[in-house]
Design an enzyme around this catalytic site. Structure first.
Site, mmCIF file in Angstrom:
data_model
loop_
_atom_site.group_PDB
_atom_site.id
_atom_site.type_symbol
_atom_site.label_atom_id
_atom_site.label_comp_id
_atom_site.label_asym_id
_atom_site.label_seq_id
_atom_site.Cartn_x
_atom_site.Cartn_y
_atom_site.Cartn_z
ATOM 1 N N GLY A 167 -77.911 -0.951 -27.531
ATOM 2 C CA GLY A 167 -78.246 -0.981 -29.097
ATOM 3 C C GLY A 167 -79.743 -0.984 -29.285
ATOM 4 C CB VAL B 86 -84.081 -5.322 -31.245
ATOM 5 C CG1 VAL B 86 -84.919 -6.444 -32.011
ATOM 6 C CG2 VAL B 86 -83.454 -5.935 -30.187
ATOM 7 N N GLY C 198 -82.147 -0.184 -26.125
ATOM 8 C CA GLY C 198 -81.714 -0.219 -24.712
ATOM 9 C C GLY C 198 -80.275 0.425 -24.612
ATOM 10 C CB ALA C 199 -77.958 0.457 -21.982
ATOM 11 C CE LYS D 149 -78.939 -7.205 -27.494
ATOM 12 N NZ LYS D 149 -78.718 -8.209 -26.454
ATOM 13 N N GLY E 3 -87.479 -2.181 -30.309
ATOM 14 C CA GLY E 3 -86.997 -2.101 -29.003
ATOM 15 C C GLY E 3 -85.833 -1.373 -28.998
ATOM 16 C CG ASP F 188 -81.721 -9.824 -17.350
ATOM 17 O OD1 ASP F 188 -82.094 -9.659 -16.292
ATOM 18 O OD2 ASP F 188 -81.446 -9.157 -18.279
#
Length: 320
Positions: free
Chosen positions: A54, A56, A51-52, A71, A49, A165
């Protein structure tokens, strides 16, 4: 070196954060590749995975067959005080939370400009993946899964932590053989979590979160109390039941699917109350859903709720 203290598979979804993405999600973090070492103890296996802030990676540890999730912070953000504070805060939050339904932190790697949080790898994927592959879940299963999410949230609230979240992407399944699906629930990604300052009460002000799961007081004013997590749990449960979120309606209220049984809809409406003071606490909501789950046959599945007009307030969805 590693800083001893498992792992959220980052969803890379549309969470609204204060940090921009410096590079495309499809590009690996600089220097990371399958087979590369992570610190002195781990070796990367595959990227799972991004994201903004970093990525995983699935990783193995020297001398062990166990799989971990690392992560890894993007190196160009390591000097960004806002991002760094969020990363370190997630470590602090996870260290404070030891619960069977919260993904546990096992390690923190700080070496050669690399900063990573290491947690247990969750082999069962996320509830988002389950929804995408199966559609609406059986009512009893959906309620039972949410009971465990709420149990984890309630524990976090008692430790003075708000998740902020909750969504299907951040509820993982361990994949442990012999455990029922509800026993496999692991709440993950405390990256924007906030300490209330006193267990179970308090508030913070921030606009970070995922649109569609944010309570009205948070999306409009940035205010958060533990009731924000209860609201997000209700949105997530609605999605588990009918594969769609509740619809926005006039005056800040929301419309739940008419296909949802009245007794379940009543609890959902309470959890989705516009006024956060009127929402039940996580423990109360869990108790209500647990009782309701016992009344449904294991194979009762609701129709998928299809939204036929993109985002219009008050529009009427169709059921297929």
């Amino acid at each position: 070196m590693t800083v001893p203290a498992g792992s959220p598979q980052y969803s890379g979804s549309e969470r609204r954060d204060a940090h921009p993405a410096p590079q495309a999600a499809g590009q690996p973090v600089g220097g990371l590749a399958a087979g590369a070492p992570l610190g002195s103890s781990y070796r990367l296996v595959r990227r799972v995975g991004s994201g903004a802030v970093g990525e995983v990676w699935a990783a193995t540890m020297s001398g062990s067959w166990a799989l971990y999730a690392a992560k890894v912070l993007r190196p160009e953000l390591a000097e960004n005080p806002v991002v760094l504070e969020s990363f370190v805060r997630e470590r602090s939050v996870l260290l404070a939370l030891s619960h069977p339904h919260i993904v546990p932190l096992t390690d923190m790697v700080v070496e050669g400009g690399v900063l990573a949080l290491v947690t247990e790898f969750q082999h069962g994927g996320s509830l988002r993946q389950k929804l995408d592959s199966e559609g609406p879940l059986p009512v009893r299963l959906a309620l039972s899964l949410m009971v465990q999410v709420l149990n984890a949230v309630e524990f976090a609230h008692r430790q003075g932590v708000m998740h902020l979240d909750i969504k299907p992407e951040n509820v993982l399944l361990s994949g442990v053989l012999g455990e029922s699906l509800d026993q496999q629930v692991r709440v993950a990604d405390f990256g924007i979590a906030s300490f209330t300052g006193s267990a179970g009460s308090g508030s913070s002000r921030s606009f970070s979160g995922t649109p569609g799961y944010m309570a009205p007081e948070r999306s409009a004013h940035g205010v958060a109390t533990p009731a924000v997590d209860v609201y997000a749990c209700a949105v997530t449960l609605h999605e588990l039941l009918v594969a769609a979120r509740p619809l926005p309606a006039r005056g800040g209220a929301v419309q739940v699917s008419p296909q949802i049984p009245a007794e379940v809809a009543e609890v959902l409406q309470g959890m989705l109350a516009e006024n956060p003071v009127q929402r039940p606490g996580a423990a109360e909501a869990a108790a209500k859903l647990r009782l309701l789950a016992e009344g449904f046959a294991a194979d009762t599945v609701l129709p998928r709720w299809v939204e036929v007009s993109s985002g219009a307030v008050g529009y009427t969805p169709t059921v297929v």
